[in-house]
Motif scaffolding. Sequence first.
Motif, mmCIF file in Angstrom:
data_model
loop_
_atom_site.group_PDB
_atom_site.id
_atom_site.type_symbol
_atom_site.label_atom_id
_atom_site.label_comp_id
_atom_site.label_asym_id
_atom_site.label_seq_id
_atom_site.Cartn_x
_atom_site.Cartn_y
_atom_site.Cartn_z
ATOM 1 N N TRP A 58 7.992 2.153 3.409
ATOM 2 C CA TRP A 58 7.663 0.851 2.825
ATOM 3 C C TRP A 58 7.385 -0.162 3.933
ATOM 4 C CZ3 TRP A 58 9.889 -1.363 -2.236
ATOM 5 C CH2 TRP A 58 9.844 -0.397 -3.253
ATOM 6 N N HIS A 59 6.334 -0.977 3.723
ATOM 7 C CA HIS A 59 5.988 -2.036 4.678
ATOM 8 C C HIS A 59 5.791 -1.471 6.090
ATOM 9 C CE1 HIS A 59 6.787 -5.297 1.804
ATOM 10 N NE2 HIS A 59 7.856 -4.626 1.452
ATOM 11 N N VAL A 60 5.043 -0.367 6.178
ATOM 12 C CA VAL A 60 4.731 0.219 7.481
ATOM 13 C C VAL A 60 3.294 -0.160 7.847
ATOM 14 C CG1 VAL A 60 4.590 2.327 8.848
ATOM 15 C CG2 VAL A 60 6.317 2.132 7.045
ATOM 16 N N HIS A 61 3.097 -0.650 9.048
ATOM 17 C CA HIS A 61 1.782 -1.105 9.497
ATOM 18 C C HIS A 61 1.313 -0.190 10.634
ATOM 19 C CE1 HIS A 61 2.765 -4.568 7.115
ATOM 20 N NE2 HIS A 61 3.838 -4.774 7.843
ATOM 21 N N GLY A 62 0.351 0.680 10.280
ATOM 22 C CA GLY A 62 -0.111 1.687 11.231
ATOM 23 C C GLY A 62 0.743 2.932 11.120
ATOM 24 N N LEU A 63 0.300 3.875 10.272
ATOM 25 C CA LEU A 63 1.112 5.053 9.960
ATOM 26 C C LEU A 63 0.214 6.277 9.861
ATOM 27 C CD1 LEU A 63 3.746 6.462 8.917
ATOM 28 C CD2 LEU A 63 3.101 5.657 6.621
ATOM 29 N N LYS A 64 0.617 7.341 10.542
ATOM 30 C CA LYS A 64 -0.054 8.631 10.406
ATOM 31 C C LYS A 64 0.968 9.655 9.926
ATOM 32 C CE LYS A 64 -3.648 7.847 13.871
ATOM 33 N NZ LYS A 64 -4.318 8.336 15.106
ATOM 34 N N THR A 71 9.099 15.298 -1.332
ATOM 35 C CA THR A 71 9.528 16.046 -2.507
ATOM 36 C C THR A 71 9.602 15.157 -3.741
ATOM 37 O OG1 THR A 71 11.894 15.622 -2.271
ATOM 38 C CG2 THR A 71 10.953 17.397 -0.919
ATOM 39 N N GLU A 72 10.000 15.757 -4.865
ATOM 40 C CA GLU A 72 10.218 14.990 -6.093
ATOM 41 C C GLU A 72 11.263 13.899 -5.885
ATOM 42 O OE1 GLU A 72 11.188 17.565 -9.299
ATOM 43 O OE2 GLU A 72 9.240 18.573 -9.320
ATOM 44 N N ASN A 73 12.224 14.142 -5.006
ATOM 45 C CA ASN A 73 13.249 13.133 -4.736
ATOM 46 C C ASN A 73 12.721 11.996 -3.861
ATOM 47 O OD1 ASN A 73 15.224 14.581 -6.165
ATOM 48 N ND2 ASN A 73 15.681 15.828 -4.373
ATOM 49 N N GLY A 74 11.598 12.223 -3.198
ATOM 50 C CA GLY A 74 11.013 11.191 -2.347
ATOM 51 C C GLY A 74 10.123 10.263 -3.137
ATOM 52 N N ARG A 75 10.645 9.680 -4.177
ATOM 53 C CA ARG A 75 9.859 8.862 -5.093
ATOM 54 C C ARG A 75 9.413 7.569 -4.405
ATOM 55 N NH1 ARG A 75 12.082 8.030 -10.108
ATOM 56 N NH2 ARG A 75 11.091 5.986 -10.277
ATOM 57 N N ALA A 76 8.307 7.011 -4.883
ATOM 58 C CA ALA A 76 7.783 5.737 -4.364
ATOM 59 C C ALA A 76 7.696 5.762 -2.840
ATOM 60 C CB ALA A 76 8.647 4.580 -4.845
ATOM 61 N N ALA A 77 7.011 6.750 -2.318
ATOM 62 C CA ALA A 77 7.062 7.028 -0.874
ATOM 63 C C ALA A 77 6.378 5.974 -0.017
ATOM 64 C CB ALA A 77 6.455 8.397 -0.594
ATOM 65 N N LEU A 78 5.200 5.506 -0.429
ATOM 66 C CA LEU A 78 4.440 4.556 0.385
ATOM 67 C C LEU A 78 4.108 3.329 -0.466
ATOM 68 C CD1 LEU A 78 3.086 7.659 1.268
ATOM 69 C CD2 LEU A 78 2.270 6.143 3.032
ATOM 70 N N TRP A 79 4.770 2.233 -0.178
ATOM 71 C CA TRP A 79 4.479 0.977 -0.859
ATOM 72 C C TRP A 79 4.268 -0.115 0.172
ATOM 73 C CZ3 TRP A 79 6.884 -0.573 -6.123
ATOM 74 C CH2 TRP A 79 6.832 0.505 -7.018
ATOM 75 N N TYR A 80 3.302 -0.987 -0.093
ATOM 76 C CA TYR A 80 3.052 -2.176 0.721
ATOM 77 C C TYR A 80 2.742 -1.832 2.181
ATOM 78 C CZ TYR A 80 5.827 -3.689 -3.281
ATOM 79 O OH TYR A 80 6.337 -3.849 -4.548
ATOM 80 N N SER A 81 2.154 -0.680 2.424
ATOM 81 C CA SER A 81 1.817 -0.270 3.789
ATOM 82 C C SER A 81 0.311 -0.358 4.001
ATOM 83 C CB SER A 81 2.312 1.153 4.052
ATOM 84 O OG SER A 81 3.739 1.207 4.034
ATOM 85 N N ASP A 82 -0.115 -0.410 5.257
ATOM 86 C CA ASP A 82 -1.536 -0.546 5.546
ATOM 87 C C ASP A 82 -1.905 0.238 6.793
ATOM 88 O OD1 ASP A 82 -1.627 -2.549 8.024
ATOM 89 O OD2 ASP A 82 -0.153 -3.345 6.612
ATOM 90 N N HIS A 83 -3.210 0.542 6.883
ATOM 91 C CA HIS A 83 -3.744 1.344 7.983
ATOM 92 C C HIS A 83 -2.969 2.665 8.100
ATOM 93 C CE1 HIS A 83 -5.178 -2.744 8.770
ATOM 94 N NE2 HIS A 83 -6.269 -2.114 9.201
ATOM 95 N N VAL A 84 -3.137 3.439 7.019
ATOM 96 C CA VAL A 84 -2.386 4.681 6.830
ATOM 97 C C VAL A 84 -3.353 5.860 6.810
ATOM 98 C CG1 VAL A 84 -0.874 5.950 5.274
ATOM 99 C CG2 VAL A 84 -0.626 3.465 5.492
ATOM 100 N N ASP A 85 -3.048 6.907 7.558
ATOM 101 C CA ASP A 85 -3.775 8.177 7.515
ATOM 102 C C ASP A 85 -2.802 9.271 7.086
ATOM 103 O OD1 ASP A 85 -6.176 7.085 8.428
ATOM 104 O OD2 ASP A 85 -5.637 7.402 10.523
ATOM 105 N N ALA A 96 3.690 7.755 -5.616
ATOM 106 C CA ALA A 96 3.616 8.032 -4.181
ATOM 107 C C ALA A 96 2.966 6.913 -3.376
ATOM 108 C CB ALA A 96 2.868 9.337 -3.942
ATOM 109 N N LEU A 97 2.004 6.231 -3.948
ATOM 110 C CA LEU A 97 1.243 5.217 -3.218
ATOM 111 C C LEU A 97 1.130 3.991 -4.113
ATOM 112 C CD1 LEU A 97 -0.533 5.163 -0.502
ATOM 113 C CD2 LEU A 97 -2.463 5.592 -2.022
ATOM 114 N N ARG A 98 1.491 2.811 -3.599
ATOM 115 C CA ARG A 98 1.440 1.614 -4.440
ATOM 116 C C ARG A 98 1.175 0.387 -3.570
ATOM 117 N NH1 ARG A 98 3.948 0.332 -9.526
ATOM 118 N NH2 ARG A 98 3.833 2.560 -9.920
ATOM 119 N N GLU A 99 0.169 -0.382 -3.952
ATOM 120 C CA GLU A 99 -0.165 -1.634 -3.275
ATOM 121 C C GLU A 99 -0.324 -1.456 -1.763
ATOM 122 O OE1 GLU A 99 1.314 -5.362 -4.705
ATOM 123 O OE2 GLU A 99 2.417 -4.362 -6.319
#
Length: 281
Positions: A58-64, A71-85, A96-99
Motif C-alpha cells: 500500500w502507498h508504494v511509489h516505484g515498485l517492481k 495468495t488468497e490470504n494476501g487480500r487487497a495487495a496493491l492499493w494507492y501505489s504508482d509506477h508499478v511493474d 488485488a489492485l485498487r486506485e
Amino acid sequence: MEIIEKKTFDEERALYGLRHAYVRDCAFTGPADGESALKECEDIMAERCFCNLRYPFWHVHGLKIHDCDITENGRAALWYSDHVDISESRLHGIKALRECHEVTVMKCDIVSNECGWFSRNVCMADCTVRSDYFMLHARNLNFSNIRFSGRYALQYLHDCTFEHCDITSRDAFWHARNVTVRNCVLKGEFLGWYSDHLTLEHCRIISSQPLCYCDNLKLVECEVVDSDLCFEKSDVDAVITTSVDSIKNPRSGRIVVPAVEELIQNTDSHAEVVVTGTDAA
C-alpha cells in the motif's frame, strides 16, 4: 540498494517505510498475522516472494514485482501505489489492485474479484484473469492478449483500448465511454449496454441482447453470431459480416448485414437496416 533476502516476516508493518531495497526470496507469513508489510515504501524490487498476509503493498511509489505469489490470504495487495511493474506473478487475493496508477502487468495469472477499481493508466498484456467486477471505473487502460472470465466486468471505463483479447462476461462494457475493442472475442449476455463511443473492430460477438441503449456505437466488420435482440434503442453505425439471429428496434443509424433471421422495427426505430444477401461467414 539494500538487499533483504531469504527471511520470513509475520509482524505488523514488517518493512514499513523501506526505501531503495531489493527484497528477494522472502516470505510474508506466520502466526503473528501482521498486515501492511511494505507500506509507505519507495523504489522497491520484490522477486520470488511469498505474500500470505493482508495489504502487502500500500502507498508504494516505484515498485517492481517479479515471480511472486500473492495468495488468497494476501487480500487487497496493491492499493494507492504508482509506477508499478508486475511480471510473471500470481495475484490470487481479492481486490488485488485498487486506485493505482502508472501500472504495467505482464504474463501474470490473476484470480481476484473486484480487482482494479478506480485505477488509471494500466497496461496489461499476456495475462489470464478470473474476476467479478473487474476494473470498475478504471481509466486509460491498454490491454492486449488477455484471456478473461468473470461477471460484470469492465464497467464504467473511460478512454481504453483492448486488442486480441478473449473476454467472457455478463454485462461487460456497461457505461463504457470512448472505448475501442479490436480483434477480440466477446462472449456473454447484455454486452455494452448504455455505452457511449464504444467502437468494436474486427471482433467476434456471441451474446444475448448485446449493445442496447448505446450512443455513438460503431462496429467495423464484426461477426455477430448466436446473438439475438441486438441494438435495441441504440444509435449504431455497423458493418456486420455474418447473419444475425435478430435485430430489435435500433433507434438510429445504419446497419449493414448479410442476413437477419428476424428484424423487429416499431415506429420508434429509425435506423436503416441494409440486408445485402451475401453471408461472408
